[in-house]
Each structure stands twice: as C-alpha cells, then as structure tokens.
Design a protein around this motif. Structure first.
Motif, PDB file in Angstrom:
ATOM      1  N   PRO A 111       0.897  -1.343  -0.005  1.00  0.00           N
ATOM      2  CA  PRO A 111      -0.208  -0.002  -0.116  1.00  0.00           C
ATOM      3  C   PRO A 111       0.792   1.234   0.055  1.00  0.00           C
ATOM      4  N   LEU A 112       0.544   2.387  -0.906  1.00  0.00           N
ATOM      5  CA  LEU A 112       1.273   3.599  -0.718  1.00  0.00           C
ATOM      6  C   LEU A 112       0.966   4.313   0.495  1.00  0.00           C
ATOM      7  N   ALA A 113       2.324   4.939   1.220  1.00  0.00           N
ATOM      8  CA  ALA A 113       1.801   5.628   2.384  1.00  0.00           C
ATOM      9  C   ALA A 113       1.472   6.916   2.031  1.00  0.00           C
ATOM     10  N   ASP A 114       1.471   7.543   1.002  1.00  0.00           N
ATOM     11  CA  ASP A 114       1.046   8.852   0.730  1.00  0.00           C
ATOM     12  C   ASP A 114       0.240   8.882  -0.563  1.00  0.00           C
ATOM     13  N   ILE A 115      -0.781   8.573  -0.750  1.00  0.00           N
ATOM     14  CA  ILE A 115      -1.625   8.518  -2.004  1.00  0.00           C
ATOM     15  C   ILE A 115      -1.755   9.638  -2.746  1.00  0.00           C
ATOM     16  N   ASN A 116      -2.035  10.837  -1.870  1.00  0.00           N
ATOM     17  CA  ASN A 116      -2.347  12.282  -2.437  1.00  0.00           C
ATOM     18  C   ASN A 116      -0.823  12.596  -3.194  1.00  0.00           C
ATOM     19  N   ALA A 117       0.040  12.578  -2.606  1.00  0.00           N
ATOM     20  CA  ALA A 117       1.392  12.794  -3.286  1.00  0.00           C
ATOM     21  C   ALA A 117       1.606  12.019  -4.554  1.00  0.00           C
ATOM     22  N   PHE A 118       1.136  10.732  -4.564  1.00  0.00           N
ATOM     23  CA  PHE A 118       1.204   9.908  -5.894  1.00  0.00           C
ATOM     24  C   PHE A 118       0.573  10.760  -6.899  1.00  0.00           C
ATOM     25  N   THR A 119      -0.789  11.039  -6.701  1.00  0.00           N
ATOM     26  CA  THR A 119      -1.663  11.242  -7.417  1.00  0.00           C
ATOM     27  C   THR A 119      -0.985  12.803  -8.122  1.00  0.00           C
ATOM     28  N   LYS A 120      -0.681  13.498  -7.307  1.00  0.00           N
ATOM     29  CA  LYS A 120      -0.143  15.076  -7.620  1.00  0.00           C
ATOM     30  C   LYS A 120       0.972  14.736  -8.656  1.00  0.00           C
ATOM     31  N   ARG A 121       1.796  13.998  -8.376  1.00  0.00           N
ATOM     32  CA  ARG A 121       3.117  13.664  -9.203  1.00  0.00           C
ATOM     33  C   ARG A 121       2.453  13.273 -10.691  1.00  0.00           C
ATOM     34  N   VAL A 122       1.460  12.220 -10.735  1.00  0.00           N
ATOM     35  CA  VAL A 122       1.014  11.870 -12.009  1.00  0.00           C
ATOM     36  C   VAL A 122       0.377  12.773 -12.730  1.00  0.00           C
ATOM     37  N   GLU A 123      -0.536  13.704 -11.979  1.00  0.00           N
ATOM     38  CA  GLU A 123      -0.984  14.900 -12.666  1.00  0.00           C
ATOM     39  C   GLU A 123      -0.007  15.684 -13.303  1.00  0.00           C
ATOM     40  N   THR A 124       0.993  16.137 -12.490  1.00  0.00           N
ATOM     41  CA  THR A 124       2.289  17.097 -13.039  1.00  0.00           C
ATOM     42  C   THR A 124       2.741  16.135 -14.493  1.00  0.00           C
ATOM     43  N   ILE A 125       3.066  14.928 -14.363  1.00  0.00           N
ATOM     44  CA  ILE A 125       3.586  14.428 -15.547  1.00  0.00           C
ATOM     45  C   ILE A 125       2.569  14.405 -16.603  1.00  0.00           C
ATOM     46  N   ILE A 126       1.280  14.381 -16.446  1.00  0.00           N
ATOM     47  CA  ILE A 126       0.211  14.363 -17.466  1.00  0.00           C
ATOM     48  C   ILE A 126       0.210  15.992 -18.087  1.00  0.00           C
ATOM     49  N   ARG A 127       0.275  16.766 -17.146  1.00  0.00           N
ATOM     50  CA  ARG A 127       0.344  18.185 -17.358  1.00  0.00           C
ATOM     51  C   ARG A 127       1.442  18.662 -18.290  1.00  0.00           C
ATOM     52  N   LYS A 128       2.529  18.055 -17.984  1.00  0.00           N
ATOM     53  CA  LYS A 128       3.830  18.321 -18.867  1.00  0.00           C
ATOM     54  C   LYS A 128       3.500  17.534 -20.256  1.00  0.00           C
ATOM     55  N   VAL A 132       0.624  16.932 -21.913  1.00  0.00           N
ATOM     56  CA  VAL A 132      -0.124  17.478 -22.940  1.00  0.00           C
ATOM     57  C   VAL A 132       0.020  19.167 -23.070  1.00  0.00           C
ATOM     58  N   GLY A 133       1.166  19.581 -22.356  1.00  0.00           N
ATOM     59  CA  GLY A 133       1.564  21.032 -22.596  1.00  0.00           C
ATOM     60  C   GLY A 133       0.673  21.927 -21.718  1.00  0.00           C
ATOM     61  N   ALA A 134      -0.017  21.467 -20.588  1.00  0.00           N
ATOM     62  CA  ALA A 134      -0.706  22.309 -19.912  1.00  0.00           C
ATOM     63  C   ALA A 134       0.272  23.164 -18.711  1.00  0.00           C
ATOM     64  N   SER A 135      -0.228  24.191 -18.359  1.00  0.00           N
ATOM     65  CA  SER A 135       0.509  24.866 -17.308  1.00  0.00           C
ATOM     66  C   SER A 135       0.408  24.476 -15.995  1.00  0.00           C
ATOM     67  N   LEU A 136       1.779  24.150 -15.319  1.00  0.00           N
ATOM     68  CA  LEU A 136       1.889  23.592 -14.199  1.00  0.00           C
ATOM     69  C   LEU A 136       1.223  24.139 -13.091  1.00  0.00           C
ATOM     70  N   ASP A 137       1.146  25.509 -13.147  1.00  0.00           N
ATOM     71  CA  ASP A 137       0.825  26.508 -12.243  1.00  0.00           C
ATOM     72  C   ASP A 137      -0.867  26.919 -12.385  1.00  0.00           C
ATOM     73  N   GLU A 138      -1.368  26.669 -13.444  1.00  0.00           N
ATOM     74  CA  GLU A 138      -2.841  27.105 -13.540  1.00  0.00           C
ATOM     75  C   GLU A 138      -3.618  26.481 -12.470  1.00  0.00           C
ATOM     76  N   GLU A 139      -4.433  26.911 -12.057  1.00  0.00           N
ATOM     77  CA  GLU A 139      -5.581  26.305 -11.070  1.00  0.00           C
ATOM     78  C   GLU A 139      -6.971  26.026 -11.858  1.00  0.00           C
TER      79      GLU A 139
END
Length: 728
Positions: free
Chosen positions: A661-678, A680-687
C-alpha cells in the motif's frame, strides 16, 4: 383425552404462548407445508431423546426405571376419532416442565430458525430439530394437540393441551397415573391430513426417517389370520337322503374349508428391526443405509455425506465407530473453534452417554458420527470422560482413520476430493499448523493453485516435487488475494519464463501455514517476493554489467533512502523495470495488507506490525529494461528534479504492483497529474476555475413537513419501546 375434555377440568390453568412461539408456529405451518410429514420424525426424535435421558439417569440411580423398565416408542392411529397417538416411556415432564418446554423456548434457537425460514427462497427448510423447535411441527397436521406426561419428579400425571396458536392449558390428569413414566402425545388431525391415519403411510414414514433410532418403535397394526368358525347346530329334516361315497367325501372337504375364516387382528409391530448399523459388519451395510444413517444422526434429511469410514477397533480398547464428512462446512466453523462441537455421539455398550465431549482435535471437529465403546464404564461422568485413558486411545485411532479416509478419497475419487478440499481445506491447513504428530501426513493432503494448474486448487506438494527442475532445491510460492492478482505480479516473470512452477497461495491462513511448515520431503519453501532468490543453477553476474549500473544503484538508493535499504540487479525480472522485495524476515505487501485488515487493535501486534513495516525493502532493477538502461546511461549531473519525480512515480507504481500500500496516495496522484500536464502542454501553475451555484435553503413548507415527519417517527419509536417492554 380430547382437548375439549382437558379444558373442562376443574383445576385447569390457561396460559398464553410466548409471542415468539405464535410467530414460529405460523411460519412453520406456512413454510413447511410441502414437507409436513416431518412431524412424525420430530416427535420420534424427541421421544428418543427422552429415552436416552432416563437410561442415562438409570446408570447412577437404579430406581429411575422402577415404574417401567421397558424403553420404547409406540405409535397408534385411530381412524374413527381421527387421532394419532405417540407414546414413549422416557423421562417424562413435570407440570412446570410442560409449561416451560411447550410454552416457551430459548430465543437463540427460535431466532436462528426464523431467520433460516424467512431467508429460504424455496421454503425447503425442514431441519427444525436442529433448533430445538421440532415439537411445534405437530401443528402442520393437527389443529388440536394433547400431551399427557408423568415424571419421576412429580407425584401426579399432568395433561397439556392446545387448540389454537395463541394459548394452551395444563391440568392434573383425572385418569391418574396411566403412563407410569413417560409422555403421550395425541394429535387431532386436520381434515386435509387424514392420509396419516393410514397404517402403511405411518410405517413408511418410520422406516424413512427413524429406522436407526436406538430404541424399539412399535406401530399398532393389523393383519389377517385364519381362525376356525364357531360350531353351529343346524336342525336337519327327518328325511333320509341317499348319497354316494364320492359325494360324501366332497361334502366333508367343503365343510372343513367352510369352518375356517379370515379375521383382522390388531397387535403391536416393531418397525425398526435392524440392529444398530455400527454393530454390523461393514461389508454387509449398503451405501444407501450409510447415507440414511447420516441423515438421521445429523438431522439433515436431504444431505449426502462426501465420504465415511466404518471402524472396528480391537485389542486393548474395543470400540466401533462410523465417521462422516458432511457435504458442507458449517459457516461458523472457524468462529466456533473455541466451543465444544456436538457432532459425535458417544455410546457405551449401545447406551447413549453424551455428545458434549471432544473426541477430535479442533481442526477435525467438523466430522460427524458415533462412537460405541466397550471399555468405558457405563457410569462415567461427563467431568472425567475427557481424561479417560480408553477414550484418549480411541481418539488417537480415529484421527489416524480420518486421515486415512481423506487419503483414500483423494486416491479413489479426485472430483469428490476436490469438493472435500474446497469445504475443509482451511481446516486441514489449520491441522498442519497445530499438529506436530500429523503434519507430514496432512501436508500430503493439501492442494494449491499453481502456475501449472491455476484454475483450481488441484496441485499436491508431491506432484509439484515430481515436476521440479534439475538442481531446484526449493518449492517456490507467491501469496496474494487471488490467482488473478498473483498472475500480474512482476515476481513471477523470470521463474515462469524459465519453466519453474510456482504455487499460488490465496488464503489468509497460508502465510501462517508456511511459517509452521517450512519444508516438505526435504524441499524448503521459498517466497519469490522475499530475499535473495536461489534457482540452484546460478551463474555469476557479468562484472562489467555490475559496474555499468553502480552509479545508478547508488543514486536510486540516495533518492529513495526513506523507502529502501539497497538496490540490486534483479534475477526475478524479465519485462518489468523494477520490483520491491521484502527481506527474508520482513513483510511482503500481501502480508502487510492482511495484518492491517485485522479487526480489533492490539497494542503488541500493532507495535510488531509497525516495526516490521519500518524495515526497509530491497529495490531490484532490471538491467535489460529500456527505462533502466536509459537511466544508467545518464550521468549524475543529468539527474534533475524532473527525473527524480519520474523515478518516484515509477517506484510508487512498482510498489502497487508488488502488493504494497502507498504511504501517501495524495502525493502520488499529484505527481501523476504533473507528468500528465507536462505531457499535454498544460500549465503547471494554472488552477481550476471553480464556478458553482450554492444550493437554496429549505422553504418554510419543507421545514414544517420535516418537523411533522420527526414527530410521527417519535410516536413510532415510543410504540416500539412499549412493545419491547411488554416482550421482556
């Protein structure tokens, strides 16, 4: 006596049935109508229990049988009054016992039966004797019931009677003590149940359900006999008639025939004439007889046991026994291991003693049957029974016989053994953990799924060893929640590619089993998700290859320092880039999940779990995988933050595939989202812009409707509380 006559007696007292019983009788009548013939089976079973009790009492009190030494059950039908009467010479009931036994019942038995009936889709729930409510089956066929009973503990004989499902009456029997001792139940049959007045129908029912009852069952039956007619004088005329000698002889013969007539004679006929089945030679007993006997002792009228063994023990300890494997495991088998199982009935010289003793160890307590011992004293107490030397000897013999029965079943009928193991495999595994004496024999009976046969648990350890590769010294296995999950594991890759067989352990008890049974027939078990995997034909790794990956291994160890202890080149992987391996004495991902899923918290266990979870793992990398080759081709200076993030995501996905089991599932999902943003060319800072409309508040009408509903609910709760108070 009829029910009406009982109600007219002067000292009659009327009582109301316990509410649960009224509900119970209503459900019995509505749910068991199709199998209402079981009423006779239940009454005979109750009579047999009463006879067992008085016979057991007589072992220590010779006066118990003073009023009637004959122990039997009799059944008589009266077509004129449309009644059936069942009489036994058992222990009988006092006035208070009539009130308690036939007017109230333990909540647990009633509730369990009601739940069973209400949950049955087809209404085929006829094992009511298991729940202690068998007497009430009389209302399937009778609308009036009278019970007369005489106990040694009461000076007088009493009668109990009920004409409805809501009340009953009890009175002193004005006929006096007609029974001597015992109970007589008279059923006034409903119009649609008059078929049971037929003598042959009753005989068939006794034979069908109660042939193996250990007491004589008599039926008031009729048969025809030839008897001589009473001589009658007939005045003859004075006229002389001349006849030939031949005519005279014919007339004489005819006269003799006419002087004999057939008449119907009534008498008691014993129905269950066979001696107890366990006392017969096993070769003389038919398969159908064994099945019917199981159904009788287990009170499962339609069940067929998986297998059985008929044993005759001779020598120092003489006994006879029949043991059965029930077709289904009790759903609460493992939850009730701390309690005594009442699955085996103990007889001493054909006298029933008790079923409250432990003949088998807990892991074999699912077996059902009887034991008849000759070497136990008849007056043995339940307290000293368990320690008696003869019983301990019998227990040891029967455990061996049970294992022999399992072994023979596996040899003779693979399909039936598969059915047996599906139901009782966990019990055998528990036995291998518990029993040092029988562990090796039990191990030979175990079956597992494996890469050789993943569809069913059909692989034995002996067959696994017969297929082992050259130089292979270990029995490889991998644990998981299911075969499907295990088959996706990266740990299997190289083993399967090289043709090694791996056992798939999918039950929670398997991990404990391996801890207590580290090997079999000289071969040790090896968890392919732990430690340094040995195949037996290892070659030295290419030193140059090892040097090529030194820098990457050091960098990965530093980057993942919080998670892993070391990084090594893998001998397990072929297509996956990496895998996380537990230390030899650490926890695999599967074991971590099992321990975390355990219910109640335990301080010592939690400390041990946390300690073991904190042990760092080994990261194995696949030097042939493109990702690992690409990382190894970079210098340390090229390992920027982006690379680090990618490696962290790769590690976390590897952890999931490795079962952790992952110790920090939120950190994992954020990292995956960052990779996907990069990607597809989406801004890393845009909310994300959140533009939603707030839900409206309640209107006054809605508030008033809610208040009215709450008031109504309070009234209902008060009514239920009052009802429960009345019940208590």
């Amino acid at each position: 006596m009829t029910a009406e006559q009982v109600e007219q007696l002067e000292d009659t007292e009327k009582f109301t049935f316990q509410t649960e019983i009224s509900r119970l009788m209503s459900l019995i009548i509505n749910s068991l109508y199709k199998t209402r013939e079981i009423f006779l089976r239940e009454l005979i079973s109750n009579a047999s229990d009463a006879l067992d009790k008085i016979r057991f009492m007589a072992l220590t009190d010779s006066s118990a049988l003073a009023h009637n030494s004959k122990l039997s059950i009799s059944i008589a039908a009266d077509p004129e009054s449309k009644t059936i009467t069942i009489t036994d010479t058992g222990i009988g009931m006092t006035r208070e016992q009539l009130k308690q036994n036939l007017g109230t019942i333990a909540k647990s038995g009633t509730s369990e039966f009601l739940a069973k009936v209400e949950g049955s889709k087809d209404g085929d729930v006829n094992q009511i004797g298991q729940f202690g409510v068998g007497f009430y089956s009389v209302f399937l066929v009778a609308d009036k019931v009278t019970v007369a009973s005489k106990s040694n503990d009461d000076e007088d004989q009493y009668v109990w009677s009920s004409q409805a499902v809501d009340d009953f009456v009890i009175a002193k029997d004005p006929r006096g003590n007609t029974l001597g001792r015992g109970t007589q139940i008279t059923l006034h049959l409903k119009e649609d149940a008059e078929e049971f007045l037929n003598e042959n129908a009753l005989r068939d029912l006794v034979t069908k359900y109660s042939e193996f009852i250990n007491f004589p069952i008599y039926l008031w039956s009729s048969h025809e006999e030839e008897v001589a007619k009473e001589a009658t004088e007939k005045e003859e005329d004075d006229e002389i008639v001349e006849e030939s000698l031949e005519e005279e002889d014919e007339e004489s013969t005819k006269k003799e025939e006419e002087e004999v007539e057939k008449v119907t004679v009534f008498d008691w006929e014993r129905i269950n004439t066979q001696k107890p089945i366990w006392m017969r030679n096993a070769k003389e007993v038919e398969e159908d007889e064994y099945v019917e006997f199981y159904r009788a002792i287990a009170k499962e009228p339609s069940a067929t046991p998986i297998s059985w063994t008929h044993v005759k023990g001779e020598g120092d300890t003489e006994y006879r026994s029949i043991m059965y494997i029930p077709p289904k495991v009790d759903p609460n088998f493992f939850q009730n291991l701390a309690e005594k199982a009442h699955n085996v009935r103990l007889f001493v010289k054909r006298v029933f003693i008790t079923d409250e003793f432990e003949l088998f160890p807990k892991w074999l307590s699912f077996l059902k049957g009887i034991v008849d011992a000759d070497d136990l004293p008849l007056n043995v107490s339940r307290e000293t029974l368990q320690q008696h030397r003869a019983l301990r000897t019998i227990s040891k013999h029967l455990v061996k016989k049970a294992l022999d029965m399992f072994q023979q079943l596996a040899k003779d009928n693979e399909e039936k053994y598969g059915q047996f193991f599906k139901e009782y495999g966990s019990a055998l595994k528990y036995g291998a953990i518990e029993s040092n004496t029988h562990r090796k024999k039990i191990a030979g009976l175990l079956r597992f799924s494996s890469s050789y046969d993943p569809t069913s648990p059909g692989v034995s350890l002996d067959s696994y060893i017969s297929r082992m590769k050259g130089s292979q010294s270990s029995i490889f296995y991998l644990s998981g929640m299911s075969v499907e999950e295990i088959e996706q594991s990266p740990f299997l890759e190289r083993l399967l590619a090289r043709g090694y067989e791996v056992l798939y352990l999918t039950e929670p008890i398997d991990e404990m089993l391996i801890q207590n049974m580290p090997g079999y027939n000289g071969k040790m078990f090896a968890n392919v998700a732990k430690g340094d995997l040995k195949f037996g034909d290892e070659e030295e790794l290419d030193e140059q290859l090892d040097e090529d990956y030194d820098e990457l291994q050091a960098w990965l160890k530093t980057t993942l320092a919080d998670e892993i202890d070391k990084v090594v080149l893998s001998k397990r992987l072929t297509t996956s880039p990496m895998a996380i391996v537990a230390a030899d004495f650490g926890l695999t991902g599967h074991m971590e999940r099992l321990m975390a899923a355990q219910g109640q918290s335990n301080k010592d266990r939690d400390m041990m779990l946390n300690f073991m979870k904190m042990q760092k793992k080994t990261l194995e990398i696949n030097p042939k995988h493109p990702i690992i080759k690409s990382l190894a081709g970079r210098s340390i200076d090229e390992m920027d933050e982006d690379t680090k993030e990618l490696v962290l995501v790769l590690y976390e996905t590897t952890a999931i595939r490795s079962g952790y089991p992952l110790a920090d599932i939120n950190a994992f999902t954020k990292r995956v989202e960052t990779i996907i943003r990069k990607g597809v060319g989406a801004s890393l800072d845009e909310e994300v812009e959140v533009d939603v409309e707030a839900a409206p508040e309640k209107s006054e009408e809605e508030k008033k409707a809610d208040e009215a509903y709450l008031e109504k609910s309070d009234d209902i709760i008060e009514d239920e509380d009052a009802y429960l108070h009345d019940e208590l």
